[in-house]
Scaffold this motif. Structure first.
Motif, PDB file in Angstrom:
ATOM      1  N   VAL A 173      -4.452  -0.435  -7.708  1.00 30.48           N
ATOM      2  CA  VAL A 173      -3.998  -1.603  -6.965  1.00 30.48           C
ATOM      3  C   VAL A 173      -4.923  -2.759  -7.314  1.00 30.48           C
ATOM      4  CG1 VAL A 173      -3.546  -2.588  -4.697  1.00 30.48           C
ATOM      5  CG2 VAL A 173      -3.141  -0.156  -5.093  1.00 30.48           C
ATOM      6  N   ILE A 174      -4.330  -3.850  -7.782  1.00 25.94           N
ATOM      7  CA  ILE A 174      -5.097  -5.035  -8.156  1.00 25.94           C
ATOM      8  C   ILE A 174      -4.645  -6.185  -7.266  1.00 25.94           C
ATOM      9  CG2 ILE A 174      -5.627  -6.690  -9.975  1.00 25.94           C
ATOM     10  CD1 ILE A 174      -4.940  -4.449 -11.994  1.00 25.94           C
ATOM     11  N   PHE A 175      -5.604  -6.746  -6.535  1.00 26.41           N
ATOM     12  CA  PHE A 175      -5.353  -7.928  -5.727  1.00 26.41           C
ATOM     13  C   PHE A 175      -6.008  -9.111  -6.418  1.00 26.41           C
ATOM     14  CE2 PHE A 175      -5.424  -5.200  -1.648  1.00 26.41           C
ATOM     15  CZ  PHE A 175      -4.052  -5.033  -1.683  1.00 26.41           C
ATOM     16  N   ALA A 176      -5.240 -10.133  -6.717  1.00 25.89           N
ATOM     17  CA  ALA A 176      -5.795 -11.359  -7.288  1.00 25.89           C
ATOM     18  C   ALA A 176      -5.893 -12.387  -6.171  1.00 25.89           C
ATOM     19  CB  ALA A 176      -4.897 -11.876  -8.405  1.00 25.89           C
ATOM     20  N   ILE A 177      -7.059 -12.991  -6.066  1.00 26.06           N
ATOM     21  CA  ILE A 177      -7.280 -13.990  -5.024  1.00 26.06           C
ATOM     22  C   ILE A 177      -7.917 -15.220  -5.659  1.00 26.06           C
ATOM     23  CG2 ILE A 177      -9.507 -13.018  -4.376  1.00 26.06           C
ATOM     24  CD1 ILE A 177      -8.762 -13.768  -1.465  1.00 26.06           C
ATOM     25  N   ASN A 178      -7.500 -16.380  -5.223  1.00 18.95           N
ATOM     26  CA  ASN A 178      -7.989 -17.619  -5.810  1.00 18.95           C
ATOM     27  C   ASN A 178      -9.256 -18.138  -5.141  1.00 18.95           C
ATOM     28  OD1 ASN A 178      -5.895 -17.727  -7.684  1.00 18.95           O
ATOM     29  ND2 ASN A 178      -4.534 -18.685  -6.213  1.00 18.95           N
ATOM     30  N   GLU A 179      -9.456 -17.828  -3.879  1.00 23.52           N
ATOM     31  CA  GLU A 179     -10.612 -18.332  -3.152  1.00 23.52           C
ATOM     32  C   GLU A 179     -11.472 -17.171  -2.670  1.00 23.52           C
ATOM     33  OE1 GLU A 179      -9.917 -21.532  -0.347  1.00 23.52           O
ATOM     34  OE2 GLU A 179      -7.909 -21.758  -1.202  1.00 23.52           O
ATOM     35  N   LYS A 180     -12.460 -16.820  -3.474  1.00 26.82           N
ATOM     36  CA  LYS A 180     -13.331 -15.687  -3.170  1.00 26.82           C
ATOM     37  C   LYS A 180     -14.051 -15.857  -1.834  1.00 26.82           C
ATOM     38  CE  LYS A 180     -17.226 -14.997  -5.309  1.00 26.82           C
ATOM     39  NZ  LYS A 180     -18.257 -14.761  -6.284  1.00 26.82           N
ATOM     40  N   GLY A 181     -14.324 -17.083  -1.449  1.00 20.99           N
ATOM     41  CA  GLY A 181     -15.021 -17.355  -0.199  1.00 20.99           C
ATOM     42  C   GLY A 181     -14.252 -16.952   1.042  1.00 20.99           C
ATOM     43  N   ARG A 182     -12.967 -16.696   0.892  1.00 19.33           N
ATOM     44  CA  ARG A 182     -12.153 -16.297   2.042  1.00 19.33           C
ATOM     45  C   ARG A 182     -12.222 -14.808   2.313  1.00 19.33           C
ATOM     46  NH1 ARG A 182      -6.396 -18.580   1.279  1.00 19.33           N
ATOM     47  NH2 ARG A 182      -6.140 -17.583   3.279  1.00 19.33           N
ATOM     48  N   ILE A 218       0.841  -1.207   0.000  1.00 22.44           N
ATOM     49  CA  ILE A 218       0.000   0.000   0.000  1.00 22.44           C
ATOM     50  C   ILE A 218       0.871   1.250   0.000  1.00 22.44           C
ATOM     51  CG2 ILE A 218      -1.737   1.300   1.296  1.00 22.44           C
ATOM     52  CD1 ILE A 218      -2.803  -1.231  -0.118  1.00 22.44           C
ATOM     53  N   ASN A 219       1.951   1.244   0.767  1.00 21.21           N
ATOM     54  CA  ASN A 219       2.857   2.410   0.782  1.00 21.21           C
ATOM     55  C   ASN A 219       3.468   2.671  -0.588  1.00 21.21           C
ATOM     56  OD1 ASN A 219       2.405   3.084   3.446  1.00 21.21           O
ATOM     57  ND2 ASN A 219       4.089   1.822   4.206  1.00 21.21           N
ATOM     58  N   ARG A 220       3.802   1.618  -1.310  1.00 21.32           N
ATOM     59  CA  ARG A 220       4.314   1.794  -2.670  1.00 21.32           C
ATOM     60  C   ARG A 220       3.246   2.405  -3.568  1.00 21.32           C
ATOM     61  NH1 ARG A 220       8.355  -2.798  -3.431  1.00 21.32           N
ATOM     62  NH2 ARG A 220      10.104  -1.810  -2.397  1.00 21.32           N
ATOM     63  N   ALA A 221       2.013   1.946  -3.398  1.00 24.06           N
ATOM     64  CA  ALA A 221       0.911   2.478  -4.208  1.00 24.06           C
ATOM     65  C   ALA A 221       0.685   3.958  -3.895  1.00 24.06           C
ATOM     66  CB  ALA A 221      -0.362   1.679  -3.953  1.00 24.06           C
ATOM     67  N   LYS A 222       0.948   4.370  -2.665  1.00 21.04           N
ATOM     68  CA  LYS A 222       0.805   5.781  -2.300  1.00 21.04           C
ATOM     69  C   LYS A 222       1.973   6.601  -2.828  1.00 21.04           C
ATOM     70  CE  LYS A 222      -1.918   5.242   1.906  1.00 21.04           C
ATOM     71  NZ  LYS A 222      -1.943   5.420   3.356  1.00 21.04           N
ATOM     72  N   ARG A 223       3.139   5.987  -2.879  1.00 17.47           N
ATOM     73  CA  ARG A 223       4.349   6.703  -3.260  1.00 17.47           C
ATOM     74  C   ARG A 223       4.452   6.958  -4.759  1.00 17.47           C
ATOM     75  NH1 ARG A 223       9.664   3.778  -1.850  1.00 17.47           N
ATOM     76  NH2 ARG A 223      10.632   4.223  -3.806  1.00 17.47           N
ATOM     77  N   PHE A 224       4.055   5.981  -5.561  1.00 21.63           N
ATOM     78  CA  PHE A 224       4.200   6.098  -7.001  1.00 21.63           C
ATOM     79  C   PHE A 224       2.860   6.436  -7.639  1.00 21.63           C
ATOM     80  CE2 PHE A 224       7.592   3.175  -5.721  1.00 21.63           C
ATOM     81  CZ  PHE A 224       8.683   3.891  -6.194  1.00 21.63           C
ATOM     82  N   ARG A 225       2.847   7.454  -8.463  1.00 21.54           N
ATOM     83  CA  ARG A 225       1.632   7.883  -9.135  1.00 21.54           C
ATOM     84  C   ARG A 225       1.554   7.242 -10.509  1.00 21.54           C
ATOM     85  NH1 ARG A 225       1.604  14.260  -8.223  1.00 21.54           N
ATOM     86  NH2 ARG A 225      -0.117  14.017  -9.650  1.00 21.54           N
ATOM     87  N   ASN A 226       0.350   7.120 -10.993  1.00 19.05           N
ATOM     88  CA  ASN A 226       0.124   6.638 -12.354  1.00 19.05           C
ATOM     89  C   ASN A 226       0.807   5.293 -12.628  1.00 19.05           C
ATOM     90  OD1 ASN A 226      -1.312   9.005 -12.895  1.00 19.05           O
ATOM     91  ND2 ASN A 226       0.584  10.076 -13.389  1.00 19.05           N
ATOM     92  N   CYS A 227       0.635   4.360 -11.716  1.00 19.70           N
ATOM     93  CA  CYS A 227       1.184   3.035 -11.930  1.00 19.70           C
ATOM     94  C   CYS A 227       0.147   1.989 -11.522  1.00 19.70           C
ATOM     95  CB  CYS A 227       2.484   2.828 -11.157  1.00 19.70           C
ATOM     96  SG  CYS A 227       2.275   2.702  -9.386  1.00 19.70           S
ATOM     97  N   VAL A 228       0.435   0.768 -11.864  1.00 23.18           N
ATOM     98  CA  VAL A 228      -0.423  -0.343 -11.485  1.00 23.18           C
ATOM     99  C   VAL A 228       0.384  -1.247 -10.555  1.00 23.18           C
ATOM    100  CG1 VAL A 228      -1.683  -2.363 -12.305  1.00 23.18           C
ATOM    101  CG2 VAL A 228      -1.702  -0.258 -13.652  1.00 23.18           C
ATOM    102  N   VAL A 229      -0.187  -1.545  -9.406  1.00 19.53           N
ATOM    103  CA  VAL A 229       0.429  -2.480  -8.474  1.00 19.53           C
ATOM    104  C   VAL A 229      -0.424  -3.743  -8.512  1.00 19.53           C
ATOM    105  CG1 VAL A 229       1.065  -2.914  -6.076  1.00 19.53           C
ATOM    106  CG2 VAL A 229       1.241  -0.592  -7.003  1.00 19.53           C
TER     107      VAL A 229
END
Length: 168
Positions: free
Chosen positions: A58-67, A7-18
């Motif tokens: 910020v994109i979080f990929a998760i395999n088990e949506k139920g979690r 999250i800190n990286r996402a705040k630090r860098f603008r116009n990027c995809v994490v």
């Protein structure tokens, strides 16, 4: 890598995809919901105390949506990617079969595609790799029956969650 660092990286860098794949591994093995410490840590990291907003995607990929609990789902846009259809599985397997002349002699791609309903492309790749290693080790013809054996082993492993979570 911790959730806070991401999250800190996402705040630090603008116009990027994490992009964080398999975020459940970073967020421990438990269920992430509004009652747990993971949600609190994520909430603090996103909202922060430094008044600095996230200017990245910020994109979080998760395999088990139920979690993931409902409160956490409400904070994000959820995009689901379904499992491949019969036609997609057949096309994927057919490309593999046609690319490898040595392996294509006795393989019925239609039957394998039919037997792999509910499998991901990663699962299909794993089965293909098992067949390729079989060929390299045994120097024997890879048949549809060999594939069926690998399919059954993977189905059993998925049912018992005994397979390596890193690969499937």
């Amino acid at each position: 890598v911790s959730l806070g660092r991401i999250i800190n990286r996402a705040k630090r860098f603008r116009n990027c995809v994490v992009f964080v794949d398999e975020v459940e591994k970073i967020m421990e093995l438990g269920r992430f919901d509004e009652e747990g410490p993971i949600f609190a840590a994520l909430d603090t990291a996103i909202e922060g105390v430094d008044d600095k907003e996230i200017e990245a995607i910020v994109i979080f990929a998760i395999n088990e949506k139920g979690r993931v609990g409902e409160a956490l789902k409400d904070r994000f846009n959820i995009i689901e990617f379904g499992l491949p259809s019969y036609k997609e599985r057949y096309s994927f397997l057919n490309k593999k079969i046609n690319k490898h002349k040595i392996l294509r002699q006795k393989i019925n791609g239609k039957e394998i595609a039919r037997l792999t309903d509910g499998f991901s492309f990663r699962d299909l790749e794993r089965i293909w790799n098992d067949a390729a290693f079989y060929f390299l080790e045994k120097r024997d013809t890879v048949t549809t029956d060999i594939f069926k054996n690998f399919i059954m082993r993977l189905k059993e492993a998925k049912n018992y969650r005994a397979y390596d979570p890193m690969f499937g």
